[in-house]
Motif scaffolding. Structure first.
Motif, PDB file in Angstrom:
ATOM      1  N   ALA A 130       0.850  -1.191   0.000  1.00  0.00           N
ATOM      2  CA  ALA A 130       0.000   0.000   0.000  1.00  0.00           C
ATOM      3  C   ALA A 130       0.884   1.239   0.000  1.00  0.00           C
ATOM      4  O   ALA A 130       1.894   1.293   0.717  1.00  0.00           O
ATOM      5  CB  ALA A 130      -0.918   0.014   1.224  1.00  0.00           C
ATOM      6  N   SER A 131       0.528   2.218  -0.824  1.00  0.00           N
ATOM      7  CA  SER A 131       1.258   3.487  -0.825  1.00  0.00           C
ATOM      8  C   SER A 131       0.291   4.626  -1.090  1.00  0.00           C
ATOM      9  O   SER A 131      -0.708   4.464  -1.793  1.00  0.00           O
ATOM     10  CB  SER A 131       2.379   3.487  -1.870  1.00  0.00           C
ATOM     11  N   LEU A 132       0.603   5.776  -0.528  1.00  0.00           N
ATOM     12  CA  LEU A 132      -0.204   6.980  -0.676  1.00  0.00           C
ATOM     13  C   LEU A 132       0.724   8.130  -1.026  1.00  0.00           C
ATOM     14  O   LEU A 132       1.680   8.418  -0.297  1.00  0.00           O
ATOM     15  CB  LEU A 132      -0.961   7.296   0.615  1.00  0.00           C
ATOM     16  N   PHE A 133       0.450   8.772  -2.159  1.00  0.00           N
ATOM     17  CA  PHE A 133       1.254   9.885  -2.647  1.00  0.00           C
ATOM     18  C   PHE A 133       0.399  11.146  -2.606  1.00  0.00           C
ATOM     19  O   PHE A 133      -0.737  11.150  -3.069  1.00  0.00           O
ATOM     20  CB  PHE A 133       1.709   9.601  -4.083  1.00  0.00           C
ATOM     21  N   ARG A 134       0.942  12.229  -2.056  1.00  0.00           N
ATOM     22  CA  ARG A 134       0.163  13.465  -1.865  1.00  0.00           C
ATOM     23  C   ARG A 134       0.982  14.670  -2.283  1.00  0.00           C
ATOM     24  O   ARG A 134       2.141  14.820  -1.880  1.00  0.00           O
ATOM     25  CB  ARG A 134      -0.238  13.616  -0.396  1.00  0.00           C
ATOM     26  N   SER A 135       0.388  15.514  -3.123  1.00  0.00           N
ATOM     27  CA  SER A 135       0.997  16.791  -3.476  1.00  0.00           C
ATOM     28  C   SER A 135       0.695  17.809  -2.381  1.00  0.00           C
ATOM     29  O   SER A 135      -0.470  18.011  -2.015  1.00  0.00           O
ATOM     30  CB  SER A 135       0.455  17.287  -4.821  1.00  0.00           C
ATOM     31  N   LEU A 136       1.742  18.436  -1.851  1.00  0.00           N
ATOM     32  CA  LEU A 136       1.591  19.395  -0.764  1.00  0.00           C
ATOM     33  C   LEU A 136       1.764  20.825  -1.233  1.00  0.00           C
ATOM     34  O   LEU A 136       1.907  21.736  -0.414  1.00  0.00           O
ATOM     35  CB  LEU A 136       2.612  19.089   0.337  1.00  0.00           C
ATOM     36  N   GLY A 137       1.773  21.034  -2.541  1.00  0.00           N
ATOM     37  CA  GLY A 137       1.948  22.383  -3.075  1.00  0.00           C
ATOM     38  C   GLY A 137       3.358  22.602  -3.578  1.00  0.00           C
ATOM     39  O   GLY A 137       4.297  21.868  -3.244  1.00  0.00           O
ATOM     40  N   THR A 138       3.543  23.618  -4.374  1.00  0.00           N
ATOM     41  CA  THR A 138       4.835  23.869  -5.000  1.00  0.00           C
ATOM     42  C   THR A 138       5.919  24.247  -3.995  1.00  0.00           C
ATOM     43  O   THR A 138       7.103  23.995  -4.238  1.00  0.00           O
ATOM     44  CB  THR A 138       4.695  24.987  -6.044  1.00  0.00           C
ATOM     45  N   LYS A 139       5.554  24.835  -2.872  1.00  0.00           N
ATOM     46  CA  LYS A 139       6.563  25.247  -1.897  1.00  0.00           C
ATOM     47  C   LYS A 139       7.070  24.068  -1.072  1.00  0.00           C
ATOM     48  O   LYS A 139       8.263  23.964  -0.780  1.00  0.00           O
ATOM     49  CB  LYS A 139       5.999  26.329  -0.977  1.00  0.00           C
ATOM     50  N   LEU A 171       4.765  14.165  -0.839  1.00  0.00           N
ATOM     51  CA  LEU A 171       4.974  13.210   0.248  1.00  0.00           C
ATOM     52  C   LEU A 171       4.419  11.857  -0.163  1.00  0.00           C
ATOM     53  O   LEU A 171       3.320  11.762  -0.720  1.00  0.00           O
ATOM     54  CB  LEU A 171       4.270  13.694   1.521  1.00  0.00           C
ATOM     55  N   GLU A 172       5.197  10.803   0.106  1.00  0.00           N
ATOM     56  CA  GLU A 172       4.742   9.443  -0.139  1.00  0.00           C
ATOM     57  C   GLU A 172       5.013   8.601   1.089  1.00  0.00           C
ATOM     58  O   GLU A 172       6.094   8.683   1.696  1.00  0.00           O
ATOM     59  CB  GLU A 172       5.443   8.826  -1.349  1.00  0.00           C
TER      60      GLU A 172
END
Length: 684
Positions: free
Chosen positions: A437-446, A450-451
């Motif tokens: 199981a893996s979860l990838f999240r965009s936290l914004g350009t700054k 995160l995975e």
């Protein structure tokens, strides 16, 4: 069911004829609507430059000569571009920077970074040459607007040669094929060290005009030959000026072998010969929503949104693992001391495990959202037939396993979820399972990306450790081996603003299977942990001067039988940039360093690395502790002009100051060497 090599060849001919009969059909490119970008490492694709530039190969000399090329992997929904960066030797060289061989490219090798086997099910167990193999997982299925050919020739000191050829083209806009060939090897600097590896593949994809039917297929072959010398009889000779010609240093095996400088001489006097042939045919048929767009009065572009996909995958694989010694040197008594042979087997001998594998898989795909093909649910079941031919028996096995997967890349591309699992229901590996199981999240350009993920694998120990294997020399018997259970937790943080990537891995290992000496497999039944942290940083000191730094920290708990450098780093200081619009240049220094630790030993007959544990019958004494903590320094010039690349490297400069390093007990590195190579891409 057993297929002879001639039968396999006939199957390949039939497959090629079937594919050829489809040439007159009209279809659409199945890859163009799949989102994604990036680059991965595979056979000759050159995706190695971590933190380096990742620009695409797109050269315009007029509209009719435009080349746009992309590729995807067999089980991936992402599209990738060719990596044209020049800052990293991994872009060109077959042995990655964090691997160490026995002293010659093509010899047995393993990574310095802890990388356990996390695959459930049947496994033959011979992995010391995996880094030189090609398989379906790292095969690229291309889409190109023009026929493209890439040729690479890289030579090194002492007649080392690396040749790579790639050709791919779309027969029409709907159908592509590609073929690749790679030769890796050289005679080495010491006795009985020659390697000669050949990899070849021919494969294709096709999609029907209305985008309902898809086909992927082809074959892959690996022919790996590596001589074995068993290490030095007296490794102190490496620093003796009398042995300036290192081929004169006495070795435990292959002492009667003459020096062969011809890389194309494939004769294997003493060593390992691993070969495999893999045939794959995958067919898909989609049910869903048909649509079309009229581009102009004469052209209609067909659209299709699948809601249900039926998929069948058929594979035939053959594997041959062989150790040969055609002219044993009885004066060293190596086989008696290391393996307990009563006498040196004369005039010669060979040991062999042969396997054939047939897999039939049927899978069902469901797409909840019609216009998002990156969100799907898969359920499937496979039947695997295995046949093993050993010195004293022929055995047949089977496996039935179920598998499932859920992926979802949201339309705003902020979330990317992957869940998959496999469970063996019947057969030889009953009870094996694999969950990921893996979860990838965009936290914004700054902040960046995160995975986080989790994986747990319950697996039967590799077959090479079983009593039935021809490579079982353990007279005391290893008893019944329990299933291994391995777990990992991992996380990554990418921060583009800081050009920084942080990573963490936590491994929990139970019933770890390993060699306790040259012949004896055993298990470490107590659970133990391996903690691993990594950091990859790109620092721009100025417009042209760039520092690429990779750092790893590893720690093993207790007295577990794993030996690792606590700290390992690779650093590159490069003067780089684009000059005169067409010249992409990288000039600099590279340094690799690992802290002191007890080096592994190597069993040539089994092709396995194993830890130093005070082996009483070792040819090197009760326990040889070798510290490999001298830096490894190289200077290089890499550049690219359009599709022409040049690589020049002076490697192991540290040999002038520190002498020869010893990558493993009884072995030595090649010392100072020069590499020079060119790569040229042609648009037809």
């Amino acid at each position: 069911m057993h297929l002879s090599p001639s039968s396999v060849a006939r199957v390949c001919i039939v497959l090629c004829c079937v594919l050829g009969s489809l040439q007159s059909l009209v279809a659409q490119n199945p890859l163009q609507n799949i989102p994604g970008a990036g680059s991965l490492q595979g056979m000759g694709q050159g995706g190695g430059g971590r933190g380096g530039k990742k620009d695409s190969l797109k050269h315009r000399t007029g509209l009719e000569d435009t080349l746009t090329i992309s590729f995807r992997y067999l089980d991936s929904t992402h599209i990738y571009k060719l990596d044209t960066s020049v800052d990293d030797i991994d872009r060109f060289y077959p042995l990655p920077a964090n691997y160490r061989s026995l002293g010659n490219v093509g010899d047995a090798a393993k990574p310095l970074i802890f990388t356990p086997n996390l695959t459930a099910g049947w496994d033959a167990g011979f992995h010391s040459f995996d880094v030189y193999r090609v398989n379906w997982e790292n095969t690229r299925f291309f889409t190109t607007t023009r026929p493209y050919t890439e040729m690479e020739y890289l030579i090194g000191s002492n007649n080392e040669q690396n040749i790579r050829v790639l050709h791919t083209q779309n027969i029409n806009q709907h159908w592509n094929f590609a073929l690749q060939y790679r030769l890796t090897g050289g005679p080495g600097q010491y006795k009985s060290q020659k390697s000669n590896h050949n990899n070849y593949s021919l494969y294709t994809w096709y999609e029907s005009p209305r985008k309902r039917y898809h086909l992927y297929g082809g074959f892959i072959g690996n022919n790996l030959k590596s001589e074995e010398n068993g290490g030095f009889i007296n490794d102190t000779a490496l620093n003796n000026p009398f042995y300036k010609n290192r081929f004169q240093v006495a070795t435990n095996l292959g002492g009667l072998t003459d020096y062969q400088s011809n890389i194309f001489n494939t004769t294997l006097a003493t060593g390992n010969h691993y070969g495999d042939f893999q045939l794959l045919l995958r067919q898909q048929y989609d049910l869903g929503q048909q649509d079309s767009v009229v581009v102009n009065d004469s052209t209609t572009y067909y659209l299709f949104y699948p809601r249900l996909r039926l998929q069948h995958t058929f594979q035939i694989n053959t594997y041959n693992y062989q150790y040969v010694d055609n002219a044993p040197d009885s004066s060293t008594h190596f086989y008696q001391r290391a393996y307990g042979f009563l006498s040196t087997p004369l005039p010669g001998f060979n040991i062999q495990d042969k396997w054939s594998q047939i897999i039939n898989d049927f899978s069902l795909f469901q797409y909840p959202v019609a216009k998002n093909q990156s969100q799907f649910l898969t359920e499937g079941i496979s039947l695997e037939n295995l046949k093993g031919t050993f010195a004293s028996s022929i055995q047949e096995f089977y496996n039935v396993y179920a598998h499932g997967e859920y992926r979802n890349q949201t339309r705003n591309k902020k979330w990317d979820i992957e869940l998959n699992g496999k469970l063996y229901l019947e057969g030889y590996n009953i009870g094996n399972y694999q969950a990921f199981a893996s979860l990838f999240r965009s936290l914004g350009t700054k902040i960046g990306y995160l995975e986080a993920g989790f994986e747990n694998v319950n697996r039967t120990p590799s077959f090479v450790y079983q009593r039935a294997s021809s490579f079982d020399f353990n007279s005391q018997g290893q008893g019944n081996l329990s299933n291994e259970n391995n777990t990992q937790l991992f996380g990554y943080l990418w921060t583009p603003l800081l050009n920084l990537k942080l990573g963490a891995h936590y491994f929990l290992m139970t019933n770890y299977t390993y060699l306790k000496d040259y012949t004896g497999p055993t298990q470490y039944s107590s659970p133990f942990n391996v903690l691993q942290f990594s950091a990859e940083k790109v620092t721009h000191f100025s417009k042209r001067w760039v520092w690429y730094g990779d750092f790893y920290f590893q720690q093993v708990t207790g007295d577990a039988p794993i030996r690792l450098p606590a700290f390992y780093t690779r650093n590159r200081l490069i003067y780089e940039g684009k000059f005169y619009r067409k010249l992409d240049l990288a000039v600099g220094l590279e340094a690799r360093y690992g802290t002191a630790f007890k080096e592994d030993m190597y069993s040539p007959l089994l092709g396995q690395f194993f830890p130093q544990l005070g082996q009483k019958d070792s040819p090197y004494g009760t326990e040889s502790i070798v510290y490999h903590n001298a830096p490894d320094i190289s200077a290089f010039v890499h550049f690219r002009i359009r599709t022409f690349y040049l690589v020049f490297r002076a490697e192991n400069l540290n040999a002038f100051a520190f002498g020869v390093n010893q990558p493993y007990v009884g072995y030595g590195d090649p010392g100072f060497i020069i590499h020079f190579g060119v790569t040229w891409g042609f648009v037809n």
